[in-house]
Design a protein around this motif. Sequence first.
Motif, PDB file in Angstrom:
ATOM      1  N   ALA A  37       0.829  -1.210   0.000  1.00 54.16           N
ATOM      2  CA  ALA A  37       0.000   0.000   0.000  1.00 54.16           C
ATOM      3  C   ALA A  37       0.859   1.254   0.000  1.00 54.16           C
ATOM      4  N   ALA A  68      -6.429   6.562  -2.951  1.00 54.81           N
ATOM      5  CA  ALA A  68      -7.035   5.270  -2.636  1.00 54.81           C
ATOM      6  C   ALA A  68      -6.071   4.424  -1.803  1.00 54.81           C
ATOM      7  N   ALA A  69      -4.786   4.404  -2.223  1.00 53.23           N
ATOM      8  CA  ALA A  69      -3.799   3.594  -1.499  1.00 53.23           C
ATOM      9  C   ALA A  69      -3.641   4.093  -0.073  1.00 53.23           C
ATOM     10  N   TYR A  72      -6.749   3.133   1.882  1.00 58.94           N
ATOM     11  CA  TYR A  72      -6.709   1.716   2.261  1.00 58.94           C
ATOM     12  C   TYR A  72      -5.710   1.512   3.397  1.00 58.94           C
ATOM     13  N   GLY A  73      -4.514   2.073   3.225  1.00 55.14           N
ATOM     14  CA  GLY A  73      -3.471   1.911   4.230  1.00 55.14           C
ATOM     15  C   GLY A  73      -3.907   2.467   5.573  1.00 55.14           C
ATOM     16  N   ILE A  75      -6.867   2.648   6.822  1.00 59.25           N
ATOM     17  CA  ILE A  75      -7.860   1.803   7.487  1.00 59.25           C
ATOM     18  C   ILE A  75      -7.204   0.531   8.014  1.00 59.25           C
ATOM     19  N   ARG A  76      -6.337  -0.076   7.197  1.00 56.90           N
ATOM     20  CA  ARG A  76      -5.811  -1.389   7.559  1.00 56.90           C
ATOM     21  C   ARG A  76      -4.492  -1.316   8.325  1.00 56.90           C
ATOM     22  N   THR A  81       1.207   3.675   7.500  1.00 56.31           N
ATOM     23  CA  THR A  81       0.728   4.687   6.567  1.00 56.31           C
ATOM     24  C   THR A  81       0.972   6.091   7.109  1.00 56.31           C
TER      25      THR A  81
ATOM     26  N   ARG B  15     -12.251   8.986   8.174  1.00 52.83           N
ATOM     27  CA  ARG B  15     -12.222   8.464   6.818  1.00 52.83           C
ATOM     28  C   ARG B  15     -12.989   9.401   5.883  1.00 52.83           C
TER      29      ARG B  15
END
Lengths: 377, 401
Positions: A37, A68-69, A72-73, A75-76, A81, B15
């Motif tokens: 990511a 987007a990357a 994603y990073g 969240i996960r 990140t 988010r």
Amino acid sequence: MTTDTERVASGVRGALRRRVRQGRDFVDETEPAALAAVVVAVASMAATVVGFLLVSSLTVLPFMVAVAAIGYGWIRHQDVTARVVTLMMTVSTILILALIIVFIFMESIPVIAYESATVFGVSVPGLRMFIEPRWDAVSEPVRYSMVPMIHGTVMVTAIATAVAAPLGVAAALFLSEIAPPMVREAVKPGVEILAGIPSIVYGFIGFTVLSPWASTQFDLNGQGTYLFVGIVVGLMALPTVVSVAEDALSSVPESMKSGSLAIGTTDWQTMTSITLPAAFSGVSAAVLLGVGRAIGETMAATVMLRGVPRLTDPLYNVFYGQETLTSIIARNYGDADGLQMDALFVAGVILFVTVLVISIGSQYIEWRMSRKFGGEI
Amino acid sequence: MTKETAARSEFVSRRKFLVAAGAAGATGLAGCSGSSSDASNDASGGSGDSSGGGNSGGDSGSSESEGLDTSLLNAEGSSTVYPISNKGSSYWNSNAPPSDGEYWGSNSESTVPGWEELGEPDMMIADYFASLAGFEPTEQRSEPPFPTTVGLSHSGTGCEAVVDGLVDIGNSSGPITAELDWSEERRDEEVVDHVVGRDGQPVVVSSDVSDAGVAQLTGEQIRQIFQGEVDNWSDLDGVDYDQEIYVIGRSEGSGTDTAFRLNMLGDADAPMDVDTRQGQNQQVAQLVQQNDGAIAYMALAFTSEEVTPIGIDFEGTLYEPDPDAENTIFDSEYPLNRDLHMYTKITEDTPSGTDRREAAFLNMFLTDFGQQLFVEDVNYIPLPTADIEAEREKLSDWIDY
């Protein structure tokens, strides 16, 4: 000499090896998904920068991928990140600064080439801008000398410093050493509010009240004097000087002052022979910051000055105010084109270099001060 | 449990923020790269795109409104042309009904000037002028067939913007040839010049000078003053006033400056020696009010009691500030008068230089109504009939006169 070079080389090699090892550790420790990511995020962000520089309309694609990357990073694998994102933010700040520097230098190249002068048979680009005082963008011979504007900036800055430094240091001394705590609590925020008044307000008062008054009082032909621009700019720089100098003075360790008082000096003697010398670097940093503000001040100078770039006669005549490096940009950016526009960028370059020198200077002073007092400030 | 919920909601809001910020950034970036990468593309998006109705638009009587470009018409440029352009745009966007009387049309209390000459059309203002170029009327207040907007910058900026295709109309107080250093051939190839009015550049003096009896100067005397050959009012023939002259010029290279050098000093590159230079008419007017012995030149709209225009004797003809005099500073022969331009760009879609929207809007200024309200009422000089006819000729692709 050789040993020096070798030592530096081996130091660099050592540092490199450490970096590589750190990098390998990072790769080993991080989960593959998180690693992927952040690699995608960094790579696509780099592609975004390239696309931006090439003015490609496809720039938005890598940018979306990067977002987007990162999303994603975040969240996960928030930990990794966040490290990468903060690193990218820092890099982008430096990148933006670098781009600005490159841009203003590039824009000023044509006029520097135009203003070449020959010294001892060698053609020096840009030299004529600093040895001839003529600025005329329209009629022959067309010349873009920076001398009148440098003169104007020096005059305004000198007068502003003469106003801001003594007043500011005196006020700081009073606030930090003499004033009762209640007065200090009330006055210090007041001084900081003063710094928040928009410069056009000062300029407007200068244009409609001070300048016509000076014109009548000193029997000048028309309005616009370096003297009053300097005074107004000095007042604008005052809050910066007071605020920073006060911090420096109040950070002088109490033990030093008490020790001085204990051997029988008066408060005033302690102030002049202990507190001020001890805080000298901080106070000069305050004055330097004020000077920086004075050099960069645009709005007040633009509305109050005459806007005709020429030297005053004699040079120290402060009753006629022509133009400064900042005001010529503000006054002419809209109507200028071609070489005249490039000449404005040269004024920008000179300002940039000057402010850079001043900010490095004040940081050096701060660094010396913190070394002297063990990092209190 | 509560803790967990709180944590999750924080998570969600973060988010959301990230997504929103990302989208905003992307939009900004896309807008930026789009406009700077391909200006001509942009132009066809903004002003062209008339392939549906445009190509067959030679006969403008046909009212095929589908496929007509009704996007925002934007103009930008000189602060001197701005009052005309902006007042016109405001009237246009209001789309006032003919019963309004004050802004458009006629009622029992008042009638707009030039109403009879227009033939008293029973349509709303923008509907009427747009329909002349073939647009469908909307018949809605504040909803013109296409909206217009005017930005305020400088002559040179306006010219560049229209050439780069950033705006539809570039307002300029100086000819584009002088603003962008173009040849006349290049001008004829790339843009069309629409003159909508005339600006008088009266020479004004401060009230102490006019009180001292200076009511007129010769062209030669003004040249001497602005080239620094005389420093005191008493040095001029027939003036008995011992006061240094405070000479106020305009921003170096601006439209006003170029026009003055050209018309008064004989050459666009003529040298000048002034005491101060100011960018805006308001600043000049303020300086003339505040200082003794001042002389300046500026747009007619900013003269007042304390900023008095003077007469000028050009080669034996005296042009006076009094509108009833034989020769006045409002005449088109007065050498300091200059045309106020609205430039449009010649593109592949519009070889004649104006598209349908531009023609509809510009035509409004070329009527008695427009000249009176948008030109004369903001203190500029209306065009003579012959000039109006010449200007209308440039719009004849779209409008039958």
